[in-house]
Design a protein around this motif. Sequence first.
Motif, PDB file in Angstrom:
ATOM      1  N   ALA A  99       0.864  -1.191   0.000  1.00  5.81           N
ATOM      2  CA  ALA A  99       0.000   0.000   0.000  1.00  5.81           C
ATOM      3  C   ALA A  99       0.898   1.239   0.000  1.00  5.81           C
ATOM      4  O   ALA A  99       1.928   1.266   0.690  1.00  5.81           O
ATOM      5  N   ALA A 100       0.496   2.253  -0.756  1.00  8.45           N
ATOM      6  CA  ALA A 100       1.321   3.452  -0.941  1.00  8.45           C
ATOM      7  C   ALA A 100       1.767   4.054   0.389  1.00  8.45           C
ATOM      8  O   ALA A 100       0.961   4.216   1.310  1.00  8.45           O
ATOM      9  N   GLY A 101       3.048   4.389   0.467  1.00  9.08           N
ATOM     10  CA  GLY A 101       3.531   5.269   1.530  1.00  9.08           C
ATOM     11  C   GLY A 101       3.893   4.633   2.848  1.00  9.08           C
ATOM     12  O   GLY A 101       4.520   5.273   3.681  1.00  9.08           O
TER      13      GLY A 101
ATOM     14  N   SER B  52       2.821   8.623  -2.328  1.00  6.48           N
ATOM     15  CA  SER B  52       2.201   9.599  -3.232  1.00  6.48           C
ATOM     16  C   SER B  52       3.173  10.730  -3.554  1.00  6.48           C
ATOM     17  O   SER B  52       3.752  11.354  -2.658  1.00  6.48           O
TER      18      SER B  52
ATOM     19  N   ASN C 251      -1.609   7.671  11.423  1.00  3.13           N
ATOM     20  CA  ASN C 251      -0.522   8.489  10.879  1.00  3.13           C
ATOM     21  C   ASN C 251      -1.038   9.787  10.290  1.00  3.13           C
ATOM     22  O   ASN C 251      -2.160   9.860   9.794  1.00  3.13           O
TER      23      ASN C 251
ATOM     24  N   ASN D 171      -4.298   9.517  -5.950  1.00  2.00           N
ATOM     25  CA  ASN D 171      -4.698   9.566  -4.542  1.00  2.00           C
ATOM     26  C   ASN D 171      -5.786  10.625  -4.376  1.00  2.00           C
ATOM     27  O   ASN D 171      -5.506  11.798  -4.179  1.00  2.00           O
TER      28      ASN D 171
ATOM     29  N   LYS E 222      -7.732   5.956  -6.063  1.00  2.00           N
ATOM     30  CA  LYS E 222      -7.820   5.459  -4.682  1.00  2.00           C
ATOM     31  C   LYS E 222      -8.745   6.345  -3.863  1.00  2.00           C
ATOM     32  O   LYS E 222      -8.510   7.558  -3.732  1.00  2.00           O
TER      33      LYS E 222
ATOM     34  N   ASN F 101      -8.302   4.200   1.314  1.00  2.00           N
ATOM     35  CA  ASN F 101      -7.252   4.844   2.110  1.00  2.00           C
ATOM     36  C   ASN F 101      -7.614   4.711   3.608  1.00  2.00           C
ATOM     37  O   ASN F 101      -8.537   3.994   3.952  1.00  2.00           O
TER      38      ASN F 101
ATOM     39  N   SER G 245      -5.042   2.830  10.192  1.00  2.00           N
ATOM     40  CA  SER G 245      -4.793   1.713   9.270  1.00  2.00           C
ATOM     41  C   SER G 245      -4.576   0.455  10.086  1.00  2.00           C
ATOM     42  O   SER G 245      -4.507   0.499  11.309  1.00  2.00           O
ATOM     43  N   GLY G 246      -4.450  -0.690   9.402  1.00  2.00           N
ATOM     44  CA  GLY G 246      -4.208  -1.943  10.097  1.00  2.00           C
ATOM     45  C   GLY G 246      -5.504  -2.690  10.387  1.00  2.00           C
ATOM     46  O   GLY G 246      -6.584  -2.268   9.956  1.00  2.00           O
TER      47      GLY G 246
ATOM     48  N   CYS H  16      -7.877  -2.702  -0.056  1.00  2.00           N
ATOM     49  CA  CYS H  16      -6.800  -2.215   0.814  1.00  2.00           C
ATOM     50  C   CYS H  16      -7.370  -1.804   2.163  1.00  2.00           C
ATOM     51  O   CYS H  16      -8.365  -1.082   2.224  1.00  2.00           O
TER      52      CYS H  16
ATOM     53  N   GLY I 195      -5.985  -3.130   6.297  1.00  2.00           N
ATOM     54  CA  GLY I 195      -5.899  -4.117   7.365  1.00  2.00           C
ATOM     55  C   GLY I 195      -5.612  -5.529   6.927  1.00  2.00           C
ATOM     56  O   GLY I 195      -5.683  -6.452   7.740  1.00  2.00           O
TER      57      GLY I 195
ATOM     58  N   GLY J 209      -0.268  -2.814   3.670  1.00  2.00           N
ATOM     59  CA  GLY J 209       0.619  -1.768   4.194  1.00  2.00           C
ATOM     60  C   GLY J 209       1.058  -2.027   5.618  1.00  2.00           C
ATOM     61  O   GLY J 209       2.148  -2.538   5.880  1.00  2.00           O
ATOM     62  N   THR J 210       0.193  -1.721   6.574  1.00  2.00           N
ATOM     63  CA  THR J 210       0.554  -1.743   7.995  1.00  2.00           C
ATOM     64  C   THR J 210       1.035  -3.116   8.455  1.00  2.00           C
ATOM     65  O   THR J 210       1.861  -3.209   9.376  1.00  2.00           O
TER      66      THR J 210
END
Length: 300
Positions: free
Chosen positions: A3-5, A29, A52, A108, A146, A173, A197-198, A223, A225, A246-247
Amino acid sequence: MNAAGVLGMTPDILKRVYDSGAGAVISKSIGPEPRRGHPNPTLVRVECGALNAMGLPNPGVEYFVEEIQEIKKMGVPIIASFFGGSTQEFADVAYKLSRAGADALELNASCPNVAEELGMLAADAANVEKVTAAVRDETKLPLFVKLSPNVTNIKSIAVAAEWGGADAITAVNTSKGIAIDINLRRPILANVTGGLSGPAVKPVSLRCVWEVAQAVKIPVIGCGGITTGRDAIEYILAGASALEVGTAVMTHGLDVYKEIADGITCYMENNGFTSISEMVGLAHDYENIGVDNACLGMTK
Ligand SMILES: Cc1cc2nc3c(=O)[nH]c(=O)nc-3n(C[C@H](O)[C@H](O)[C@H](O)COP(=O)(O)O)c2cc1C
């Protein structure tokens, strides 16, 4: 995909993500100019996830052109995530990223730092369509848009992106949240609010995928978690054709990509599926699923 970033975005890190089992990598991004982002603290671990408020720090598109070329030399498929402050900036950045050799673009649309002309872009269907169409005019690359979960009607935003010319929708997101330090008696993040997130967001993000899949004909990328093969299968059954993670890298390390891929394979073997596309959106047919089709279970 990553996942971005969530991770840094040096070519080396993205190559490691790819080597760990991701099918392609996504940059953080990129905007028109270098941006420092918000002051610290920008990230705090919370129950079952992270909050974040990075503020989209990035080196600017001109610098990133070289990074894309370096990543391409390593043979890694790269999706460039990007944002702008205005319709024209979104289009300009997309043009430059396409020329640099990105394999696909992820717009984004959750970006909060936009000029007044775009209002609250994430929640404004007309402007999402306008920005997507302006970007579409500048590039023939596959274009993912997104979306943010922090909207009243995500279906209408997804349809607007589809009308604007998106090839896929990434849902979603982070969810807006806040954390408070009870000893200092103040919000922990310097920006006060941040994006959650997560695992904490999974049911919300999964619901977004479910709704978007009902609203559009183009593919949906899930996207939010995703940590295990089981999470991945839930997203696919809700309508996702591809996934971003991501997370989970913060908690499980880069091996998480392979673990998730192995979990998906295991479920497919146990349940007689030979391709992902056979499973996409199956849960929407829940009224017609009989006991005979009951799941044989996951081992991972
Ligand atoms: C530290 C951090 C930075 C992020 N930066 C970006 C970004 O630059 N662009 C973007 O579209 N999403 C960004 N996100 C959101 C993630 O790409 C993803 O949508 C979100 O974290 C939910 O997925 P996850 O639960 O698997 O992390 C960021 C998330 C985190 C935690």
